[in-house]
Design a protein around this motif. Structure first.
Motif, PDB file in Angstrom:
ATOM      1  N   LYS A  90       0.825  -1.202   0.000  1.00  0.00           N
ATOM      2  CA  LYS A  90       0.000   0.000   0.000  1.00  0.00           C
ATOM      3  C   LYS A  90       0.861   1.254   0.000  1.00  0.00           C
ATOM      4  CE  LYS A  90      -1.952   1.743   3.749  1.00  0.00           C
ATOM      5  NZ  LYS A  90      -2.768   1.740   4.978  1.00  0.00           N
ATOM      6  N   ASN A 128      -5.056   8.806   2.679  1.00  0.00           N
ATOM      7  CA  ASN A 128      -5.069   9.293   4.070  1.00  0.00           C
ATOM      8  C   ASN A 128      -6.089  10.409   4.261  1.00  0.00           C
ATOM      9  OD1 ASN A 128      -1.867   8.366   3.746  1.00  0.00           O
ATOM     10  ND2 ASN A 128      -2.881   7.713   5.621  1.00  0.00           N
ATOM     11  N   GLU A 141      -8.288   2.736  -0.036  1.00  0.00           N
ATOM     12  CA  GLU A 141      -8.419   2.951   1.408  1.00  0.00           C
ATOM     13  C   GLU A 141      -8.578   4.423   1.762  1.00  0.00           C
ATOM     14  OE1 GLU A 141      -5.586   0.939   3.981  1.00  0.00           O
ATOM     15  OE2 GLU A 141      -5.681   2.586   5.422  1.00  0.00           O
ATOM     16  N   SER A 142      -9.428   4.687   2.734  1.00  0.00           N
ATOM     17  CA  SER A 142      -9.579   6.009   3.378  1.00  0.00           C
ATOM     18  C   SER A 142      -9.497   7.191   2.417  1.00  0.00           C
ATOM     19  CB  SER A 142      -8.500   6.184   4.459  1.00  0.00           C
ATOM     20  OG  SER A 142      -8.530   5.157   5.385  1.00  0.00           O
ATOM     21  N   GLU A 200      -9.951   3.386  10.143  1.00  0.00           N
ATOM     22  CA  GLU A 200      -8.779   3.300  11.026  1.00  0.00           C
ATOM     23  C   GLU A 200      -8.796   4.335  12.136  1.00  0.00           C
ATOM     24  OE1 GLU A 200      -5.725   4.365   7.932  1.00  0.00           O
ATOM     25  OE2 GLU A 200      -5.056   5.680   9.529  1.00  0.00           O
TER      26      GLU A 200
END
Ligand SMILES: [Mg+2]
Length: 393
Positions: free
Chosen positions: A181, A220, A244-245, A270
């Protein structure tokens, strides 16, 4: 919540009636004959370990947030410890509820669930050691012994060169990771950068990696819905399988739009604490895979509930996991014991964690791209206390 018998009926006694700070709680009379006698903390570089001692001569170990270990240390000693001295360490539910609800005003997110998690891990470690069983056998038994892990690294908002990022990814592939990742580290306070650099990194690193290694990105939480969808669709079209995110967890509506717009699984969660924040995440944003961090979210006791909540929505979990020792062990025990495990678990094993890893005589085994659940009693990691005492601040 404690249960008292009244006539033939079981009557729930309000928790507030059971426990004021530092007093013994009804419902906590020890069944095992074991009582907690002390709680100690040990600060290391990027880690804080928590030891819970008992009158049986058996101690359990947990860990908490590596951020501001002074805050966690103070929290444990000045706020949480008095609630659990004299308690039966088998009462993980009562202890969790007491620690959380008695201290709720100090902040139901952040330091409180982090500190509770450290104690909770230690209690499960004690239970396993007393019963001479690995923790996963106490959590529901064995669905699996191993889980694929992904390695990752940050590109600090585009400040790491594409060449350097490619080099780092190749090193992870050499270590055996089949999932890698890229953490774009765009962040909530620097949203939607112009020009956008995510696709550029993905394309270059993808090209360099072997075909059997999956690459995915984590912005992020640095995107609004429009940008997240634009970049997500582009990456999906060139083969990315997970996203992701993409959006801030403070904005579930944007994340929901992204989940609807793209066809690859969106992972999120997360930064969620406790079952209630995961409930809201699932109901409002509906990500495909949820990512509780066992240490952040409140420990094994709490994340087992979060996993059940996810299961009720037919969602899998893929733990966020940035703590290579006890945090990873705890996550592996939980993953071993539940059905709804996602494609992988995160695993961070870098030089910044060398000190904390060095105080254990064994590590969670990473082999062929997979992490293996420790088979020893408790959480299964053996601490070298002499070494810890020498290194601890
Ligand atoms: Mg992330």
């Amino acid at each position: 919540m404690g249960l008292a018998t009244t006539g033939s009926a079981l009557v729930a006694t309000p928790l507030t009636a059971l426990s004021d700070a530092g007093t013994k709680q009804s419902g906590s009379e020890d069944q095992s004959g074991i009582k907690i006698t002390d709680v100690k903390t040990y600060k290391l570089y990027r880690a804080i370990l928590i030891k819970v001692e008992t009158n049986a001569g058996i101690a359990g170990w947990g860990e908490s947030s590596p951020n501001s270990t002074e805050v966690i240390e103070s929290f444990v000693h000045n706020t949480l410890k008095s609630h659990i001295i004299g308690q039966d360490p088998f009462n993980v539910e009562l202890i969790w509820d007491t620690l959380f609800w008695q201290n709720h005003d100090l902040g139901p997110s952040g330091a409180l669930p982090y500190a509770i998690a450290g104690i909770d891990l230690a209690l499960w470690d004690i239970k396993g050691k007393v019963l001479k069983q690995p923790v996963y056998k106490l959590l529901g038994g064995s669905y699996r012994k191993e889980t694929p892990a992904y390695g990752g690294f940050g590109v600090y908002g585009g400040s790491v060169s594409v060449e350097k990022a490619t080099e780092k990814a190749l090193k992870l592939a050499e270590k055996g990771f089949k999932f890698i990742k890229l953490r774009m580290q765009i962040r909530e306070y620097n949203m939607d950068p112009i020009p956008d650099f995510t696709v550029k990194y993905y394309e270059a690193v993808r090209k360099a990696l072997p075909a059997d290694v999956e690459l995915f990105v984590d912005p992020n939480e640095g995107y609004t819905a429009a940008r997240a969808i634009q970049i997500g669709l582009e990456l999906q079209s060139i083969g990315m399988k997970y996203y992701e995110s993409p959006c801030p967890l403070e904005n579930h509506r944007d994340l929901a739009e992204v989940v609807k717009a793209i066809n690859i699984p969106v992972l999120a969660g997360e930064k969620c604490y406790t079952r209630w924040q995961f409930r809201d995440l699932i109901l409002e944003a509906n990500p495909d895979v949820i990512q509780p961090d066992l240490i952040k979210a409140g420990g094994i006791t709490e994340v087992k509930k979060i996993a059940a909540l996810a299961q009720a929505f037919f969602k899998t979990i893929a733990p966020h996991n940035t703590k290579p020792t006890l945090g990873t062990a705890a996550a592996m025990h939980l993953m071993a014991s539940i059905s709804n495990v996602g494609p992988f678990i995160e695993f961070i094993e870098t030089e910044i964690y060398e000190e904390v890893m060095s105080v254990f005589d064994n590590q969670v085994e990473f082999k062929n791209g997979k992490l293996h659940v420790p088979e020893g009693v408790g959480l299964g990691l053996n601490i070298n206390e002499k070494r810890l005492e020498k290194l601890a601040k």
